[in-house]
Design a protein around this motif. Structure first.
Motif, mmCIF file in Angstrom:
data_model
loop_
_atom_site.group_PDB
_atom_site.id
_atom_site.type_symbol
_atom_site.label_atom_id
_atom_site.label_comp_id
_atom_site.label_asym_id
_atom_site.label_seq_id
_atom_site.Cartn_x
_atom_site.Cartn_y
_atom_site.Cartn_z
ATOM 1 N N UNK A 17 0.742 -1.297 -0.104
ATOM 2 C CA UNK A 17 -0.062 -0.007 0.056
ATOM 3 C C UNK A 17 0.890 1.276 0.158
ATOM 4 N N UNK A 18 2.281 1.127 0.369
ATOM 5 C CA UNK A 18 2.832 2.082 0.368
ATOM 6 C C UNK A 18 3.858 2.436 -0.841
ATOM 7 N N UNK A 19 3.512 1.626 -1.843
ATOM 8 C CA UNK A 19 4.263 1.800 -3.239
ATOM 9 C C UNK A 19 4.181 3.486 -3.760
ATOM 10 N N UNK A 20 3.131 3.778 -3.748
ATOM 11 C CA UNK A 20 3.049 5.195 -4.249
ATOM 12 C C UNK A 20 4.039 6.105 -3.623
ATOM 13 N N UNK A 21 4.334 5.901 -2.401
ATOM 14 C CA UNK A 21 5.279 6.776 -1.674
ATOM 15 C C UNK A 21 6.677 6.579 -2.196
ATOM 16 N N UNK A 22 7.009 5.589 -2.848
ATOM 17 C CA UNK A 22 8.270 5.470 -3.433
ATOM 18 C C UNK A 22 8.518 6.133 -4.509
ATOM 19 N N UNK B 43 7.573 9.335 -4.575
ATOM 20 C CA UNK B 43 7.794 10.714 -4.044
ATOM 21 C C UNK B 43 9.281 10.968 -3.810
ATOM 22 N N UNK B 44 9.979 10.083 -4.059
ATOM 23 C CA UNK B 44 11.590 10.529 -4.104
ATOM 24 C C UNK B 44 11.998 11.500 -5.259
ATOM 25 N N UNK B 45 11.154 11.171 -6.524
ATOM 26 C CA UNK B 45 11.202 12.090 -7.455
ATOM 27 C C UNK B 45 9.845 12.221 -8.413
ATOM 28 N N UNK B 46 8.995 13.032 -7.570
ATOM 29 C CA UNK B 46 7.570 12.864 -8.239
ATOM 30 C C UNK B 46 7.201 13.507 -9.682
ATOM 31 N N UNK B 47 8.289 14.555 -9.931
ATOM 32 C CA UNK B 47 8.201 15.109 -11.252
ATOM 33 C C UNK B 47 8.757 14.339 -12.371
ATOM 34 N N UNK C 27 13.311 18.774 -10.704
ATOM 35 C CA UNK C 27 14.283 17.846 -9.877
ATOM 36 C C UNK C 27 14.176 17.902 -8.434
ATOM 37 N N UNK C 28 14.275 19.339 -8.112
ATOM 38 C CA UNK C 28 14.151 19.891 -6.618
ATOM 39 C C UNK C 28 13.120 19.547 -5.919
ATOM 40 N N UNK C 29 11.985 19.186 -6.480
ATOM 41 C CA UNK C 29 10.770 19.018 -5.951
ATOM 42 C C UNK C 29 10.862 17.284 -5.552
ATOM 43 N N UNK D 38 13.452 11.108 2.919
ATOM 44 C CA UNK D 38 13.090 9.628 3.454
ATOM 45 C C UNK D 38 12.204 9.952 5.124
ATOM 46 N N UNK D 39 12.615 11.013 5.575
ATOM 47 C CA UNK D 39 11.738 11.511 7.032
ATOM 48 C C UNK D 39 10.317 11.809 6.594
ATOM 49 N N UNK D 40 10.085 12.484 5.379
ATOM 50 C CA UNK D 40 8.760 13.147 4.962
ATOM 51 C C UNK D 40 8.063 11.795 4.592
ATOM 52 N N UNK D 41 8.697 10.956 3.907
ATOM 53 C CA UNK D 41 7.995 9.528 3.446
ATOM 54 C C UNK D 41 7.587 8.727 4.543
ATOM 55 N N UNK D 42 8.452 8.862 5.469
ATOM 56 C CA UNK D 42 8.124 8.085 6.929
ATOM 57 C C UNK D 42 6.768 8.616 7.502
#
Length: 172
Positions: free
Chosen positions: A34-39, A41-45, A74-76, A80-84
């Motif tokens: 269920x957390x796959x979409x969070x991965x 977010x490392x490089x959402x754009x 790329x700066x967006x 890891x802390x925010x994703x956590x």
């Protein structure tokens, strides 16, 4: 004073999840993917940047603007802390909806061979379901279009008759 009493009553009515309950939610989230979409977010754009750059393929004059676009987009990112923290937000929702035992049962399922197969096959299943439903929707929409075309003259005539009867006053 009344609002403080109400807030205290509501807080007491819904006990916070225990550490074990939250841990069970986090394990289930991982097991169910269920957390796959969070991965992402490392490089959402990245998908948008790749698509935009591809549109300018072979156009050297656009390179400076594309480089700036790529750098700024790329700066967006999310740390890891925010994703956590987002993962913990997910867990809070699951602990509100499911008991610790239910979460542990779901984790056991998603880590079983059948559960893993379900997770692995879900994209294929969804694609096939979408294809089947699109075929049915296509037929229904074609029927609707035929009915609309068939009745369009009668609907136009009925509308003109209504306007004439009302003396061009807007319908209420």
């Amino acid at each position: 004073m009344l609002s403080l009493l109400l807030a205290a009553t509501l807080a007491a009515a819904e006990p916070a999840a225990t550490d074990a309950h939250t841990a069970a939610a986090l394990k289930m989230i991982e097991a169910s993917r269920a957390d796959e979409p969070l991965k992402m977010l490392k490089d959402p754009t990245a998908p948008m940047v790749q698509s935009t750059v591809a549109q300018f393929q072979g156009c050297a004059s656009a390179k400076p603007v594309l480089d700036d676009f790529s750098k700024r987009m790329g700066a967006i990112t999310f740390s890891d802390a925010e994703i956590g923290e987002m993962r913990k937000d997910f867990a809070a929702v699951y602990t509100d909806v499911f008991t610790q035992q239910e979460l542990e049962t779901m984790t056991a399922f998603f880590t079983s061979e059948l559960g893993k197969k379900l997770l692995d096959k879900t994209p294929e299943i969804m694609q096939r379901i979408q294809g089947a439903s699109q075929q049915r929707m296509q037929a229904s929409m074609e029927n609707a279009q035929k009915i609309g075309q068939e009745l369009a003259p009668k609907l136009d005539e009925a509308f003109r008759a209504c306007q004439a009867a009302q003396g061009d006053k807007p319908a209420q």
